[in-house]
Design an enzyme around this catalytic site. Structure first.
Site, PDB file in Angstrom:
ATOM      1  N   HIS A 199     -10.269 -56.554  91.380  1.00 48.56           N
ATOM      2  CA  HIS A 199     -11.767 -56.435  90.482  1.00 48.56           C
ATOM      3  C   HIS A 199     -12.785 -57.033  90.360  1.00 48.56           C
ATOM      4  CE1 HIS A 199     -14.361 -54.195  87.755  1.00 48.56           C
ATOM      5  NE2 HIS A 199     -13.954 -52.915  87.996  1.00 48.56           N
ATOM      6  N   ARG A 234     -16.782 -52.971  96.264  1.00 53.06           N
ATOM      7  CA  ARG A 234     -16.036 -53.969  95.487  1.00 53.06           C
ATOM      8  C   ARG A 234     -15.433 -54.797  96.235  1.00 53.06           C
ATOM      9  NH1 ARG A 234     -11.882 -50.071  91.183  1.00 53.06           N
ATOM     10  NH2 ARG A 234     -13.581 -49.466  89.817  1.00 53.06           N
ATOM     11  N   ARG A 240     -10.814 -49.169  98.056  1.00 55.85           N
ATOM     12  CA  ARG A 240     -11.115 -47.855  97.556  1.00 55.85           C
ATOM     13  C   ARG A 240     -12.230 -47.950  96.767  1.00 55.85           C
ATOM     14  NH1 ARG A 240     -10.445 -46.653  91.795  1.00 55.85           N
ATOM     15  NH2 ARG A 240      -9.805 -48.941  91.240  1.00 55.85           N
TER      16      ARG A 240
END
Length: 538
Positions: free
Chosen positions: A246, A295, A392
């Site tokens: 992240h 991301r 993702r």
């Protein structure tokens, strides 16, 4: 030959129809739905019922719920983020089932944030071209979903729960069909120590493996137990090299270890800017979505800027929100920052990338969550459904757990109705014959995390991965076998997962999604638009 953790023989045995390992959105959704079908179910969870990754999810759950949005648009955003490795059929299942699955979650009792007209408020996050993220409590979506599911579970007296239990290994019958699990229960009573649960089917929903790295957003219980169990049982595991970091985790200092506070992508979705120490917005011009790029792109940009400037972190600037917006839209993040001496209302937040979500895991089919071991299912972060590919898309994880949990429950209900879910007899000879894995000392957990962060983190190379692999192998070569305990089982699970992840990352000689190789900086579709599946060929 299958393997098992070194452990005492089970001292107690119980049985059920379906044993569910894990109590997040995926596990509890399976349990509630198989109960509706009239099946007995038992939920085994490592800590207490609500202490998993679901409760920490801040941003929300993605689904095409807004006016003008469609599942097809959600699908396209997901495929782009997945960098060529998503399974389109699985993604289509996700985005098509998603809206109604969220509505059913609301029927269970989840309360999402509403506007003055009573409609669900939707926001944007990285990689999404539309506002399609439903949230609750501003930035406490996972906690609200977990609250609603736990309440529904506790309202069903026929659903059995075993808390403070670490699942060890899979049990099978003479045909190789999953027939239950062994586990260790921490506590006093009839079910403590090592025991066995016999079942007609086993569902892994045990969460991720973020604790394999030194800095992570994952809770302490996320030690890859489900993936390690699957590897020992001979189930196929895939895409382990694709661990999403992240981009915006609160920087607590260079020596901070373990779970660290997440600063949700929704903060950028509402207009916060990524800046360096001079206040320069370095994402502008790097991607059409700037701070809302997928991301992997944002994480890499932050690392590059840190390297260019010799900095330990970048900043997320949301001062223009004002106090009222911080207090009402992001109360959890505001409290976490202030607890560490940072006030986002008046100063930028220091942030850097940390391990967040495993895109890979136990390989399942596209429709029913079935693994390559008959009778063993997987859903949630422990699974690789094909939805995430190499990276993702933000807020697809809660939806994935929800959608595929419902599909697993529906498959089990259909098998039971057709008389194809018989009771199983454990193959005790096979269980005894399985090769015991020597246990690593509890203290090796920190060594594993340091090796992985140094050589298999955001930036990787052949040299760094070789050093990591050598270091991991050295931990087993130099250590005397440790005695069975929760700490040594967890360390051994982490080591097994770390070793598999490092091997996959070394094989993939390209940069794709959240896998970034310094020595192979380009994506190579000709050779690597494929999956790496464990067990690896000999």
């Amino acid at each position: 030959m299958s393997h098992r953790l070194t452990a005492p023989a089970p001292g107690w045995t119980t049985s059920t129809d379906v044993v569910v390992v894990g109590s997040g959105v995926a596990g509890l959704t399976v349990a509630l739905n198989v109960r509706k079908a009239g099946l007995r179910a038992m939920v085994v969870t490592k800590a207490v019922l609500d202490e998993g990754s679901t409760r920490w999810a801040q941003g929300g759950i993605a689904a095409a719920l807004g006016e003008g949005d469609t599942p097809e648009q959600h699908l396209q955003d997901t495929l782009v983020a997945g960098a060529g490795l998503c399974d389109e059929e699985a993604v289509r299942v996700l985005v098509t089932d998603g809206p109604d699955a969220v509505r059913r979650l609301i029927e269970v009792g989840a309360e999402f944030d509403l506007d003055e007209d009573g409609e669900i408020v939707l926001t944007r996050e990285g990689g999404h071209h539309r506002r399609r993220i439903a949230h609750a409590g501003g930035d406490a979506t996972g906690a609200e979903i977990e609250r609603a599911l736990v309440a529904a579970v506790e309202a069903d007296p026929g659903l059995e729960l075993i808390e403070h239990a670490l699942v060890l290994d899979l049990l099978t019958d003479a045909e190789g069909h999953a027939a239950g699990v062994t586990l260790h229960v921490m506590g006093e009573g009839q079910r403590d120590g090592v025991g066995a649960i016999l079942a007609r089917a086993v569902v892994l929903a045990s969460g991720g493996m973020g604790q394999v790295f030194s800095a992570t957003t994952n809770p302490a219980v996320s030690t890859g137990d489900g993936v390690a169990l699957a590897l020992r049982a001979g189930a196929e595991v895939t895409d382990l090299e694709f661990v999403q970091f992240h981009p915006t985790v609160l920087f607590l200092g260079p020596d901070a270890l373990g779970q660290q506070p997440l600063v949700s992508e929704a903060v950028r979705g509402e207009g916060a800017h990524l800046v360096d120490a001079d206040g320069v917005r370095f994402m502008v011009g790097q991607h059409e979505l700037a701070e809302l790029a997928p991301r992997d792109i944002v994480a890499k940009a932050i690392i590059r800027r840190m390297q260019e400037q010799g900095a330990q972190h970048m900043y997320l600037d949301g001062r223009h929100f004002g106090a009222e917006m911080w207090e009402h839209r992001f109360p959890t993040i505001l409290a976490a920052c202030r607890a560490h001496g940072i006030d986002p209302v008046t100063e930028p937040i220091p942030v850097y990338p940390a391990a967040h979500h495993a895109s890979g895991g136990v390989r399942t089919d596209h429709l029913h969550g079935r693994t390559t071991v008959p009778g063993l299912y997987a859903c949630g972060e422990v699974a690789c459904t094909g939805v995430h590919g190499a990276n993702r898309l933000a807020s697809n994880s809660l939806l994935e757990g929800l959608v595929f949990a419902e599909r697993i429950a529906a498959d089990l209900a259909a098998l039971a109705a057709a008389g194809r879910l018989p009771a199983r007899t454990v193959n005790t000879d096979a269980a005894t014959a399985a090769t015991p894995v020597p246990l690593l000392a509890a203290g090796t957990r920190g060594a594993i995390q340091q090796l992985m962060s140094a050589g298999a983190g955001v930036i990787r190379s052949a040299a760094s991965l070789a050093a990591t692999g050598k270091g991991l192998a050295g931990l087993t070569d130099a250590a005397a076998p440790a005695s069975p305990s929760v700490e040594t089982w967890e360390a051994t699970n982490l080591h097994q997962v770390a070793t598999a992840l490092t091997a996959a990352a070394a094989l993939r000689e390209e940069t794709r999604g959240c896998h970034w190789r310094e020595d192979f900086p380009d994506r190579d579709d000709a050779h690597w638009r494929r999956h790496i599946v464990h067990p690896l060929p000999a």
